[in-house]
Scaffold this active site. Structure first.
Site, PDB file in Angstrom:
ATOM      1  N   THR A   1       0.813  -1.221   0.000  1.00  0.00           N
ATOM      2  CA  THR A   1       0.000   0.000   0.000  1.00  0.00           C
ATOM      3  C   THR A   1       0.844   1.268   0.000  1.00  0.00           C
ATOM      4  OG1 THR A   1      -1.842  -1.081   1.097  1.00  0.00           O
ATOM      5  CG2 THR A   1      -1.715   1.287   1.356  1.00  0.00           C
TER       6      THR A   1
ATOM      7  N   THR B   1       1.451  -4.740   4.040  1.00  0.00           N
ATOM      8  CA  THR B   1       1.251  -5.164   5.427  1.00  0.00           C
ATOM      9  C   THR B   1       0.690  -6.582   5.540  1.00  0.00           C
ATOM     10  OG1 THR B   1      -0.944  -4.153   5.465  1.00  0.00           O
ATOM     11  CG2 THR B   1       0.894  -2.807   6.262  1.00  0.00           C
ATOM     12  N   ASP B   2      -0.033  -7.011   4.482  1.00  0.00           N
ATOM     13  CA  ASP B   2      -0.755  -8.295   4.608  1.00  0.00           C
ATOM     14  C   ASP B   2       0.160  -9.473   4.922  1.00  0.00           C
ATOM     15  OD1 ASP B   2      -3.144  -7.027   4.186  1.00  0.00           O
ATOM     16  OD2 ASP B   2      -3.285  -7.546   2.059  1.00  0.00           O
TER      17      ASP B   2
ATOM     18  N   LYS C   1       0.030  -8.804  12.152  1.00  0.00           N
ATOM     19  CA  LYS C   1      -0.942  -7.790  11.729  1.00  0.00           C
ATOM     20  C   LYS C   1      -2.269  -8.110  12.400  1.00  0.00           C
ATOM     21  CE  LYS C   1      -3.177  -5.550   7.810  1.00  0.00           C
ATOM     22  NZ  LYS C   1      -3.327  -5.397   6.361  1.00  0.00           N
TER      23      LYS C   1
ATOM     24  N   TYR D   1      -4.769 -30.489  28.416  1.00  0.00           N
ATOM     25  CA  TYR D   1      -6.033 -31.192  28.160  1.00  0.00           C
ATOM     26  C   TYR D   1      -5.744 -32.508  27.459  1.00  0.00           C
ATOM     27  CZ  TYR D   1      -8.125 -26.678  29.148  1.00  0.00           C
ATOM     28  OH  TYR D   1      -8.485 -25.508  29.750  1.00  0.00           O
TER      29      TYR D   1
HETATM   30  N1  ASP Z   1      -2.848  -5.493   0.326  1.00  0.00           N
HETATM   31  C1  ASP Z   1      -1.786  -4.626   0.764  1.00  0.00           C
HETATM   32  C2  ASP Z   1      -0.492  -5.408   0.719  1.00  0.00           C
HETATM   33  O1  ASP Z   1      -0.266  -6.216   1.578  1.00  0.00           O
HETATM   34  C3  ASP Z   1      -2.069  -4.121   2.138  1.00  0.00           C
HETATM   35  C4  ASP Z   1      -1.058  -3.133   2.683  1.00  0.00           C
HETATM   36  O2  ASP Z   1       0.051  -2.996   2.214  1.00  0.00           O
HETATM   37  O3  ASP Z   1      -1.408  -2.469   3.696  1.00  0.00           O
HETATM   38  O4  ASP Z   1       0.287  -5.228  -0.170  1.00  0.00           O
END
Ligand code: ASP
Length: 341
Positions: A21, A95-96, A166, A286
């Site tokens: 992004t 970010t993904d 994230k 468990y």
């Molecule tokens: N879809 C974008 C990516 O991961 C999201 C981002 O960068 O915030 O490239």
């Protein structure tokens, strides 16, 4: 720890761009797409050149959904080859999947003597209200600091590469540090935690051997055991995201235990992490966790699913001996887990 904001002799920083992004543009249909000319980054932030002498190395121009393990290798190799030329490295990234890349770079580039910093943004640099500008400036500030680790710099946090996750598609603080305090915080000043590794005389190691044929799957109510059989048939390793403390279905026809046992019998390791964001596997707690443990599953302890997946790829790149896989998965290499003593 030392933060060099004003220096006579400017430090040198390599800015590796991969897309995301931060460098995206909005198309006519309203969707964001990666801009090919990442050099535009510097035009938006002229004050970056007050901090450091910056060279740009465009390595990819993709939404990070399209990043693959091959991209991790390309970034790691590019940084390693230029290690002596620069004082620090910044990698701009979507970010993904940033935490997968941050984990991969952490395992591939060990014994660092200088920082390798990943950053990105929630809003493109060219749009009003973008967090890209401050994130990039802070990433460069950390890249010329005394830190010597792979880290994600985002919002007000400096997070160890293997601990980043994230957690928000909306908040400007998109990432948190999981199961460990952050390496540092960014406010009026940059403050580092006392355990953060600092610059020193070390010989960086490039360890890029990877077996990417590993699957990551969550368990969920009603999951069919045949799914595990099928996945084990076409992979060399499996990370199962169990419930809570590492619990999995064990009852009747829906029990995953036979599928786990037969995967392990075929030399396909099964590592169990937790679907919870915070906490560690505790598979003896468990009966449903203990059953998986007794079938030979390896607990991921307090590693994130992202770090667990990448680490299993990295471990399988080095050995296919089940005993070694188990001990390497439970050993801490780059701060990814707290070892049980
Ligand atoms: N879809 C974008 C990516 O991961 C999201 C981002 O960068 O915030 O490239």
């Amino acid at each position: 720890m030392h933060v060099r904001d004003h220096m006579l002799d400017k430090p040198r920083v390599l800015l590796v761009t991969t897309g995301g992004t931060i460098t995206m543009l909005r198309g006519a249909n309203g969707s964001l797409y990666p801009c090919e000319d990442a050099g535009k980054l510097l035009e938006y932030i002229p004050e970056l050149s007050m901090l450091a002498e910056i060279d740009i190395l465009p390595l990819a121009s993709v939404d990070s959904s399209d990043i693959t393990p091959a991209t991790w290798l390309t970034i790691a190799n590019a940084v390693y080859q230029r290690m002596k030329e620069y004082d620090g490295f910044v990698v701009t990234h979507g970010t993904d999947t940033m935490c997968y890349t941050a984990s991969a770079l952490s395992f591939m580039l060990q014994e660092l003597s200088k920082p390798v910093i990943l950053t990105g943004s929630q809003v493109p640099l060219e749009e009003i209200g973008s967090d890209g500008r401050s994130n990039l400036i802070n990433a460069v500030r950390v890249a010329i600091s005394d830190l010597a680790e792979v880290a994600v710099v985002f919002g007000s946090l400096i997070i160890r590469g293997t601990r980043a996750k994230k957690t928000s598609v909306f908040d400007m603080q998109a990432f948190v540090s999981v199961n460990d305090v952050p390496l540092g915080t960014i406010g009026l000043a940059i403050k580092f935690s006392s355990f953060a590794k600092t610059r020193g005389r070390r010989k960086p190691m490039l360890r890029t051997s990877l077996n990417e044929n590993v699957a990551l799957i969550p368990v969920y109510p009603g999951i069919r055991p045949e799914i595990i059989d099928y996945i084990a048939g076409i992979h060399d390793g499996i990370v199962l995201e169990g419930y809570g403390a590492g619990n999995i279905p064990t009852s009747g026809e829906k029990s995953l235990i036979p599928a786990i046992s037969s995967a392990i019998a075929r030399n396909v390791p099964v590592v169990v992490c937790t679907q919870c964001i915070v906490g560690s596997t505790e598979m003896e707690l468990y009966q449903v966790g203990r059953a998986a443990l007794e079938a030979g599953a390896i607990p991921a302890m307090d590693m994130t699913p992202e770090a667990t997946l990448v680490k299993l790829m990295w471990v399988l790149g080095q050995t296919d001996d089940m005993g070694s896989i188990e001990s390497m998965m439970q050993k801490c290499f780059v701060g990814e887990l707290h070892e049980v003593s």
